[in-house]
Scaffold this motif. Structure first.
Motif, short mmCIF file in Angstrom:
data_model
loop_
_atom_site.label_atom_id
_atom_site.label_comp_id
_atom_site.label_asym_id
_atom_site.label_seq_id
_atom_site.Cartn_x
_atom_site.Cartn_y
_atom_site.Cartn_z
N SER A 1 0.82 -1.22 0.00
CA SER A 1 0.00 0.00 0.00
C SER A 1 0.84 1.26 0.00
O SER A 1 0.44 2.30 -0.54
N ALA A 2 2.02 1.21 0.58
CA ALA A 2 2.86 2.41 0.64
C ALA A 2 3.43 2.78 -0.72
O ALA A 2 3.85 3.92 -0.93
N LEU A 3 3.45 1.80 -1.69
CA LEU A 3 4.04 2.08 -3.00
C LEU A 3 3.00 2.41 -4.05
O LEU A 3 3.35 2.69 -5.21
N ILE A 4 1.70 2.33 -3.69
CA ILE A 4 0.66 2.64 -4.66
C ILE A 4 0.70 4.13 -5.00
O ILE A 4 0.75 4.99 -4.13
N GLY A 5 0.73 4.43 -6.27
CA GLY A 5 0.79 5.81 -6.72
C GLY A 5 2.17 6.27 -7.10
O GLY A 5 2.33 7.33 -7.70
N ILE A 6 3.22 5.51 -6.77
CA ILE A 6 4.59 5.88 -7.14
C ILE A 6 4.84 5.42 -8.56
O ILE A 6 4.63 4.24 -8.88
N PRO A 7 5.30 6.26 -9.45
CA PRO A 7 5.50 5.87 -10.86
C PRO A 7 6.56 4.78 -10.98
O PRO A 7 7.47 4.64 -10.16
N LEU A 8 6.44 3.97 -12.05
CA LEU A 8 7.38 2.87 -12.29
C LEU A 8 8.81 3.36 -12.52
O LEU A 8 9.75 2.76 -11.97
N PRO A 9 9.04 4.42 -13.32
CA PRO A 9 10.44 4.87 -13.49
C PRO A 9 11.10 5.23 -12.16
O PRO A 9 12.29 4.96 -11.96
N PHE A 10 10.33 5.88 -11.28
CA PHE A 10 10.93 6.25 -10.00
C PHE A 10 11.28 5.01 -9.18
O PHE A 10 12.31 4.96 -8.51
N ARG A 11 10.41 3.99 -9.26
CA ARG A 11 10.71 2.77 -8.51
C ARG A 11 11.91 2.04 -9.10
O ARG A 11 12.75 1.48 -8.38
N LEU A 12 12.02 2.04 -10.44
CA LEU A 12 13.20 1.45 -11.07
C LEU A 12 14.47 2.20 -10.65
O LEU A 12 15.52 1.59 -10.41
N PHE A 13 14.36 3.53 -10.58
CA PHE A 13 15.51 4.32 -10.14
C PHE A 13 15.88 3.98 -8.69
O PHE A 13 17.07 3.88 -8.36
N LEU A 14 14.88 3.80 -7.84
CA LEU A 14 15.16 3.43 -6.45
C LEU A 14 15.86 2.07 -6.35
O LEU A 14 16.82 1.89 -5.59
N VAL A 15 15.37 1.09 -7.14
CA VAL A 15 15.98 -0.24 -7.11
C VAL A 15 17.41 -0.19 -7.61
O VAL A 15 18.34 -0.76 -7.00
#
Length: 822
Positions: free
Chosen positions: A231-245
């Motif tokens: 639930s904490a990651l809902i709404g975060i764009p995929l590119p930003f999550r890829l950048f975080l990983v």
């Protein structure tokens, strides 16, 4: 086995159902099914081991019949599958046959246990019947109530033997089913191993792979379910999550590299020659731990970061577990290369390469780790639905070819290997094999070269599965063997350093630790290598059960448990006997001031008695019936009659020597041409130490049946005889007085019995006198004899008495006619 095993077996169906349900409920379905199946195999192995160590718990008759009903259902299911037509039976997978065979094996073992144990009511009825028969006298009429009681007990035994008879029926039935399933499994594995589908040189394979890629038939993600992200990651764009990983992965790798570099520098700085052995071992262990723990921690962090992409990249999330396993394989390959060629603990180095080639060998082993990880990953993907057989064949050929090339290069590098130097003995000490190729490396390099060449040719001809099997099994087997040797060498060198005394010697007791550890490594390595070469878990389970149930030798059944019980009890009895011998020696016999010969006889006889009792108690504790050992006694009798009669004769003669004691330890005896002191009276022979410090071993029968001179049989008193010759023109009485004065003046010559000088004979050139005297210890005879002769020479010379020696006159007669003839 029914006690600890049955509850776990009842849960096995639940494990299988959970694994099958996992196939369609989540993205890790096939992985969960595979893990569940291997967990079941491991669980059954553990249960069989516990069954081999622990006795079975008693069950009541209803529970026995309930278990028999379940066993019959499993056997009926196996019969139904085996009776299917060949076309339908081929649809049953290898995994399903293995699971069914595992169930049959475990249930057959339980049936065997029930057949041997029987039922509680049956055992009680048999005990009552035996007691009733023991109280009845033979040849006398029985009372009516005794006959009635016997009939009731016989009926109770027949009724209670129902589960036992049914269990024996299950044993025979499952044995036939297991045999037929083994034939099917061998046939399926053989077909899979020698399959010739999609050869690389065939254009059809390339066209099929191209068509599968273009048409999109390869779709592993379609069979992977999509999970909702946290639930904490809902709404975060995929590119930003890829950048975080990506950022988290790079940061973790950089931090891990910096930590590893700084920690290794600290360890290398502290592990100098001046540090203690314990410090060197601890620092070497810490350095090895860094090479494994830090990369593994990075992998786990990356695995945790991938969970942020669950909803967007479900296939990557599903394959993350296999990626982690492959990453650990690469880490292990690099660690093994460093441990073999440049270990943190130099004394444990197995292989020494020329300068500059150690790094090349480590890089080649790391590349081989990547290649084997890719092969393992491809095998995992090949088992998933939606994969392409043609594309898998091409990728497998590429991996096999790459692995073969780098295996060949590693074998070429290892041809220059030499024996590693031993650091435990100092910088100037080297092993005897230093400077020449180690005996184990040359066959290993030849095996690697042959496996690489065979795998490349087999893959090129279309036998990709055979090529993967041979090359992977060879490399993994060598890796396991090298790991076991490195661990054994490390423990051996560590024990020598830790338990080395100040004077440079090593205690004997710690030397047993590497031997025990080596035996444990052998037992652990052998089944692992067997599994790598295709031995199934079912065969390993059968081996464990064979060790538990044992083999029948005549009327005796020898099992692993009985042998271990016998060995343990006998070793305990042997140790107790040796300890009691020491107590008897120092606490009893020393205080009683017992003679050395009596002490040796008592201790040896006590040792014989202790070993005999230990053997009898060990046989009884192992559950062996002494009455059933009659055939062994018969075989020994035949052996005694033919080839062991001399051994038995010497043994009996040794016992006679200990009881009768015509000779004892410490006696001075003369046997044939040998003379010396008795050093030891053993089972077969007696050891005599001569005056030249030689050990003469004489069979005991020679001492019993032959002539033996015991110079110290009654006591140590001995006579010294010295012949002395004087001239005819001397005063014999004066000579006698001089000789008698010299003898009586020696401190070691006894006053009683008195010494004497007698006239022995009249020789050709001297009057032969003989001195007779006695010493308290016959072992001093040679010393007294030498001292007396020296004093006699000086006394006779001072008195003007000559010691004559034989004189011969030689007259030469010449022939007077010789000059005339000449």
């Amino acid at each position: 086995m029914n006690g600890p095993v049955q509850p776990a077996l009842d849960r096995q169906a639940g494990f299988c159902a959970a694994a099958l349900a996992a196939k369609g409920l989540n993205g890790n379905g096939w992985e969960a099914a595979l893990i569940a199946r291997w967990l079941i195999h491991c669980l059954c192995l553990a249960m069989c081991f516990m069954a081999a160590c622990w006795p079975a718990a008693a069950q009541t008759a209803p529970e026995d019949w309930k278990a028999i009903t379940a066993w019959r259902k499993t056997a009926a299911h196996a019969e139904a599958l085996l009776d299917l037509p060949l076309s339908r039976r081929d649809r049953v997978t290898i995994d399903q046959w293995e699971d069914l065979r595992l169930d049959l094996t475990v249930q057959r073992e339980e049936a065997i246990t029930l057949g041997h144990r029987g039922t509680l009511k049956g055992r009680i009825a048999r005990a009552q019947l035996a007691q009733l028969d023991a109280g009845s006298a033979k040849g006398q009429l029985e009372l009516d109530w005794i006959k009635q009681k016997r009939n009731e007990l016989n009926q109770a035994v027949a009724s209670a033997d129902g589960p036992t008879i049914a269990a024996r029926d299950i044993d025979a039935r499952n044995g036939v089913l297991i045999h037929d399933i083994d034939q099917i499994l061998r046939q399926k594995r053989r077909q899979k191993l020698f399959s010739h589908d999609h050869p690389v040189v065939s254009p059809a394979t390339w066209s099929a792979a191209t068509r599968d890629v273009r048409t999109g038939r390869i779709d592993l993600a379609r069979h992977t379910s999509v999970r909702q992200p946290p639930s904490a990651l809902i709404g975060i764009p995929l590119p930003f999550r890829l950048f975080l990983v990506a950022t988290a992965g790079l940061a973790a790798a950089w931090i891990a590299a910096q930590c590893r570099r700084s920690l290794r520098a600290t360890i290398d700085q502290r592990s100098g020659p001046a540090s203690s052995p314990r410090s060197q071992l601890g620092l070497a262990f810490a350095r090895d731990l860094l090479d494994i723990a830090i990369p593994a921690a990075v992998l786990l962090l990356v695995f945790a970061a991938i969970s942020l992409l669950t909803a967007d990249l479900p296939l990557l999330t599903a394959l993350s577990g296999e990626i982690i396993i492959d990453g650990l394989s690469v880490i292990y390959a690099r660690w093994l290369g460093q441990s073999l060629f440049t270990p943190a603990f130099p004394a444990a180095q197995l292989v020494q390469l020329p300068e500059g080639k150690a790094g090349v060998a480590i890089r080649l082993m790391t590349i081989l780790g990547f290649a084997l990880a890719a092969e393992q990953f491809l095998e995992y993907v090949d088992e998933q639905p939606g994969s392409s057989a043609a594309l898998d064949a091409l990728l497998s050929f590429a991996i096999v070819a790459t692995t073969s090339v780098f295996t060949w290069r590693l074998a070429a590098v290892l041809k220059d290997a030499q024996g590693a130097r031993r650091a435990a003995g100092g910088a100037g000490f080297e092993r005897p094999d230093a400077g020449r190729t180690t005996d184990a490396i040359r066959p290993a390099t030849r095996l690697m070269s042959a496996a690489a060449a065979f795998a490349a040719l087999a893959a090129l001809n279309g036998f990709v599965a055979l090529a993967r099997y041979v090359l992977t099994s060879t490399l993994l087997s060598l890796a396991v063997i090298c790991t076991a040797l490195f661990l054994y060498r490390s423990l051996t060198e560590a024990s020598e350093r830790l338990f080395r005394r100040r004077e440079g010697t090593t205690s004997r007791t710690p030397q047993l630790l590497p031997l025990a550890f080596g035996f444990f490594l052998f037992l652990l390595t052998l089944p692992i290598i067997a599994v790598m070469w295709g031995v199934s878990a079912e065969n390993i389970i059968d081996s464990i059960l064979a060790l538990k149930n044992g083999v029948a030798v005549g009327q005796i059944r020898l099992s692993f448990g009985s042998v271990m019980t016998f060995a343990l009890v006998f070793l305990l009895g042997y140790a107790l006997t040796r300890w009691l011998q020491r107590v008897l020696h120092f606490a009893v016999l020393d205080r009683l001031h017992v003679d050395a010969g009596v002490r040796a006889a008592v201790l040896t006889g006590f040792g014989y008695l202790g070993l005999t009792l230990s053997a009898l108690i060990a046989i009884t504790a192992a559950g062996l019936d002494l009455s059933s050992l009659a055939f062994i006694a018969g075989a020994l009798s035949v052996g005694v009659g033919f080839g062991l009669q001399s051994v038995v004769a010497n043994f009996v003669s040794g016992i006679i020597l200990l009881i009768e004691r015509p000779i004892k330890v410490g006696d001075w005896i003369e046997v044939g041409a040998y003379s010396g002191h008795v050093h030891k009276i053993a089972f077969r022979s007696t050891h005599i130490e001569t005056f030249d410090r030689h050990e003469v071993i004489i069979p005991n029968t020679d001492l019993i049946s032959g002539s033996v001179t015991n110079l110290t049989y009654g006591d140590s008193l001995g006579r010294v005889t010295l012949p002395v010759g004087v001239a005819y023109d001397c005063d014999v009485d004066a000579a006698r007085k001089i000789l008698l004065g010299v003898v009586t003046g020696h401190p070691l010559v006894l006053r009683k019995p008195e010494s004497s000088v007698v006239l022995d004979s009249l020789g050709d050139s001297a009057i032969n006198l003989k001195i007779l005297c006695f010493v308290e210890n016959v072992n001093q005879r040679m010393t007294v004899r030498s001292d007396l002769y020296l004093e006699i020479l000086a006394a006779l010379k001072k008195a003007g008495i000559a010691i004559p020696f034989p004189q011969r006159e030689v007259r030469v007669h010449t022939d007077r006619a010789e000059p005339a003839r000449s």
